[in-house]
Design an enzyme around this catalytic site. Structure first.
Site, mmCIF file in Angstrom:
data_model
loop_
_atom_site.group_PDB
_atom_site.id
_atom_site.type_symbol
_atom_site.label_atom_id
_atom_site.label_comp_id
_atom_site.label_asym_id
_atom_site.label_seq_id
_atom_site.Cartn_x
_atom_site.Cartn_y
_atom_site.Cartn_z
ATOM 1 N N SER A 66 0.668 -1.462 -0.363
ATOM 2 C CA SER A 66 -0.414 -0.078 -0.020
ATOM 3 C C SER A 66 0.589 1.443 -0.064
ATOM 4 C CB SER A 66 -0.791 0.130 0.976
ATOM 5 O OG SER A 66 -1.773 1.318 0.769
ATOM 6 N N ASP A 286 -6.015 1.957 -2.369
ATOM 7 C CA ASP A 286 -7.677 2.015 -1.113
ATOM 8 C C ASP A 286 -7.150 3.333 -0.302
ATOM 9 O OD1 ASP A 286 -5.834 1.976 0.555
ATOM 10 O OD2 ASP A 286 -6.055 -0.592 1.507
ATOM 11 N N GLU A 376 -10.402 6.830 7.934
ATOM 12 C CA GLU A 376 -9.672 7.041 9.010
ATOM 13 C C GLU A 376 -9.218 8.644 7.731
ATOM 14 O OE1 GLU A 376 -7.307 3.754 9.734
ATOM 15 O OE2 GLU A 376 -7.338 3.571 8.279
ATOM 16 N N ASN A 378 -6.465 9.692 6.862
ATOM 17 C CA ASN A 378 -5.543 9.261 5.872
ATOM 18 C C ASN A 378 -6.522 9.243 4.479
ATOM 19 O OD1 ASN A 378 -6.935 6.705 6.097
ATOM 20 N ND2 ASN A 378 -4.466 6.416 6.458
ATOM 21 N N ARG A 501 0.877 6.192 19.452
ATOM 22 C CA ARG A 501 0.930 4.890 18.701
ATOM 23 C C ARG A 501 2.051 4.649 18.131
ATOM 24 N NH1 ARG A 501 -1.229 4.388 14.225
ATOM 25 N NH2 ARG A 501 -1.702 2.512 14.605
ATOM 26 N N SER A 503 2.585 1.798 14.883
ATOM 27 C CA SER A 503 2.737 2.270 13.855
ATOM 28 C C SER A 503 2.651 0.480 13.655
ATOM 29 C CB SER A 503 3.767 2.412 12.529
ATOM 30 O OG SER A 503 3.040 1.869 11.920
ATOM 31 N N THR A 505 1.862 -0.818 10.239
ATOM 32 C CA THR A 505 2.661 -1.139 9.091
ATOM 33 C C THR A 505 3.832 -0.333 8.786
ATOM 34 O OG1 THR A 505 1.679 0.578 8.326
ATOM 35 C CG2 THR A 505 0.337 -0.639 8.300
HETATM 36 C C1 G16 Z 1 -2.983 0.339 6.238
HETATM 37 C C2 G16 Z 1 -4.876 0.219 7.335
HETATM 38 C C3 G16 Z 1 -5.127 1.976 7.434
HETATM 39 C C4 G16 Z 1 -4.361 2.218 8.543
HETATM 40 C C5 G16 Z 1 -2.989 2.246 8.139
HETATM 41 C C6 G16 Z 1 -1.648 2.856 8.563
HETATM 42 O O1 G16 Z 1 -3.319 1.292 5.406
HETATM 43 O O2 G16 Z 1 -4.950 -0.113 6.560
HETATM 44 O O3 G16 Z 1 -6.260 1.149 8.205
HETATM 45 O O4 G16 Z 1 -4.595 3.358 8.686
HETATM 46 O O5 G16 Z 1 -2.345 1.187 7.462
HETATM 47 O O6 G16 Z 1 -1.688 2.365 9.976
HETATM 48 P P1 G16 Z 1 0.020 2.284 10.784
HETATM 49 O O7 G16 Z 1 -0.461 3.906 11.495
HETATM 50 O O8 G16 Z 1 -0.975 1.928 11.974
HETATM 51 O O9 G16 Z 1 0.702 2.425 10.542
HETATM 52 P P2 G16 Z 1 -2.881 1.117 3.986
HETATM 53 O O10 G16 Z 1 -2.977 2.515 3.014
HETATM 54 O O11 G16 Z 1 -1.111 1.204 4.386
HETATM 55 O O12 G16 Z 1 -2.615 -0.173 3.618
#
Ligand code: G16
Length: 545
Positions: A66, A286, A376, A378, A501, A503, A505
């Site tokens: 993503s 997305d 969200e 974002n 928080r 992450s 990802t």
């Molecule tokens: C993913 C999740 C989203 C989230 C984003 C960032 O998005 O599907 O719901 O807001 O990661 O998450 P975090 O702050 O935990 O890194 P994507 O578009 O990267 O799949």
């Protein structure tokens, strides 16, 4: 029973790297593409098991990272109705991914089959797709080995966006039923959404051309196709479509860049004219962020919160006009990242719920409303119509022509919206419908409420897992004592709010802050980031300030 020899033989081709612990996070497994081979194989096996457990229903697997940088990749599982993998299976995914050897993996699978009482004689079907990342083809090959090892039937949906894959899963599983979601192909998806869009804007003045920043990702491919399907009703101009240029993906463009830097992608600087609207997708299409330049050339961003406000108000208006507002209530779901300005504006009008980050959390909360609008900040979000609401819409007898028109509009909205997951291009069509109906420019949409200045900062720490949150991620419970220090800081800023928080990802901790004044929001964010850094003994050379 398990075909142990086959699993062993194939699993040996995809050994787990030592010393890496994988975790099924916010959006599945996500890390450097070069270390994900074994994870992909095992996800293939798991997807097959999930399908068997659900009586042969088709499970989806999306290979993407993503918004992450190009060298990253990842994989997420999609449940039969097109929604994210059921929460309780995430830990099993993590366990299977971390078994150190093929033998340990087979043992773990065997134990899992027994505890979950999975009937291995059931059929299994898996549909999968990938984005444009260079590491994709090899990872898909590993996934295919996993699907084969568990004796599942695989369907390769090729290179397409995450939301198309979610759509496909739902379409395949509902085929021939009363809940049929559409033709189970990318063409079926394009046809369904664009037909609904055309009905919704019929008779409205054509909108000015829309620049679509595709983040140099897979969204480009889908955006070009939409441009053909919707033709003259809305001229789409895809930009940042260099999907084969190494290093271009999400680089200086795309929804995450725009949202985080609060800037125009430099590549659009010479093309975007004052007053003209544009939008950015992320790497797997997305997420969606809109923006425009005002008469003085100043950049303005219309993020997920602004999309939620626009869309929710429109749906409420239509339910009133259709005479069905006493039966169908609209609710909103946000996360801690929602701008304080949006939360105030929305909660004065509608029920609003705050949940932890991650589409799966928002999706489940939105299912509790008749019509749940979730976004969200974002730009990740969609609108869900409950099955009961869909029945009511189908049965409602309008008493005037005006009611009948409004009712048809709502029904068409249920078709233009991809209700399985956040979908940048579906959301874009939805936004364009509302703007066309309201004759809003970007500026008029923007003036629904005023955003509080805010800043998002990433902090690289030694171990992000020591950060634990509560209250929908708005407060830290660990490391101990840190929240008290954050509270003390926040108190010194007018309109101040901040939270920290880890992450799910990326290997970072995120800090968000807002305040009444721009300079104060920036200062608060950097000071909280500094606190986080000091508390966790980060490298002084990489301290955020
Ligand atoms: C993913 C999740 C989203 C989230 C984003 C960032 O998005 O599907 O719901 O807001 O990661 O998450 P975090 O702050 O935990 O890194 P994507 O578009 O990267 O799949």
């Amino acid at each position: 029973s398990l075909q142990v020899d086959l699993i062993k033989q194939l699993s040996d081709l995809h050994p787990k790297p030592e010393h890496i612990h994988f975790q099924y996070g916010t959006a599945g497994f996500r890390t450097l593409g070069s270390v994900l081979d074994s994870v992909m194989f095992r996800v293939g096996v798991l997807a097959g098991l999930r399908s068997k457990r659900l009586d042969g229903k088709t499970i989806g697997v999306m290979v993407t990272a993503s918004h992450n940088p190009e060298p990253d990749n990842g994989v997420k599982l999609v449940d039969p109705r097109g929604e994210m993998l059921e929460n309780s299976w995430e830990v099993h995914a993590t366990t299977l991914a971390n078994a150190p050897t093929s033998e340990a993996f087979i043992e773990a699978v065997d134990a899992f089959v027994k505890t979950m009482r999975i009937d291995l004689s059931k059929p299994a079907k898996v549909v999968y797709a990938r984005d444009t990342r260079p590491s994709g083809p090899a990872l898909v090959a590993a996934l295919e080995d996993g699907i084969k090892a568990i004796g599942a039937e695989g369907r390769d949906a090729g290179v397409t966006s995450t939301p198309v894959l979610h759509y496909l899963v739902r379409a395949i599983n509902t085929k021939g039923t009363k809940d049929a979601y559409g033709e189970d192909s990318e063409e079926g998806y394009l046809e369904k959404l664009s037909a609904a869009y055309k009905k919704l804007v019929a008779g409205k003045a054509a909108s000015p051309p829309l620049l679509v920043d595709c983040a140099n990702g897979v969204g480009a491919q889908v955006a070009y196709k939409f441009a053909e399907y919707i033709g003259d009703t809305l001229q789409l101009i895809p930009v940042n479509t260099a999907t084969t240029t190494p290093g271009a993906l999400n680089n200086g463009c795309g929804a995450d860049f725009v949202k985080t830097s609060q800037k125009l992608p430099p590549s659009l600087a010479s093309t975007l004219k004052p007053g003209q609207r544009a939008c950015s997708l992320d790497g797997d299409a997305d997420r969606l962020i809109y923006f425009y330049l005002d008469g003085r050339g100043q950049f303005h961003m219309l993020d997920g919160d602004k999309i939620a406000a626009l869309v929710a108000a429109f749906i409420v208006e239509l339910t009133k006009a259709a005479g069905i507002d006493d039966q169908i209530k609209v609710g909103i779901v946000q996360t801690a990242y929602a701008n304080g300005g949006s939360t105030k504006y929305l909660s004065e009008r509608l029920p609003v719920k705050c949940v932890p980050t991650g589409v799966k959390h928002l999706h489940h909360a939105a299912e509790k409303y008749d019509v749940g609008v979730y976004f969200e900040a974002n730009g990740h979000g969609t609108v869900l119509f409950s099955p009961e609401s869909l029945d009511k819409l189908a049965q409602h007898q309008p008493s005037t022509p005006a009611q009948s028109t409004a009712l048809n509009h709502i029904i068409n909205l249920t078709n233009v919206i991809n209700q399985t997951v956040g979908d940048a291009l579906s959301d874009m069509l939805l936004v364009e419908v509302v703007l066309a109906h309201k004759s809003y420019s970007g500026e008029e949409w923007d003036s629904l409420y005023v955003d509080l200045p805010n800043r998002l900062v990433k902090v690289v720490v030694a171990d992000r897992n020591i950060f634990k949150t509560e209250d929908a991620e708005r407060r830290l419970v660990s490391p101990p004592g840190l929240q008290v220090k954050i509270d003390e800081l926040v108190r010194r800023y007018e309109g101040g709010r901040a939270f920290v928080r880890p992450s799910g990802t990326e290997d970072v901790v995120r800090v968000y802050a807002e305040a009444t004044l721009r300079t104060q929001a920036d200062e608060l964010a950097y000071r909280v980031a500094g606190l986080v850094y000091d508390e966790t003994g980060g490298d002084p050379a990489r301290r955020p300030i």
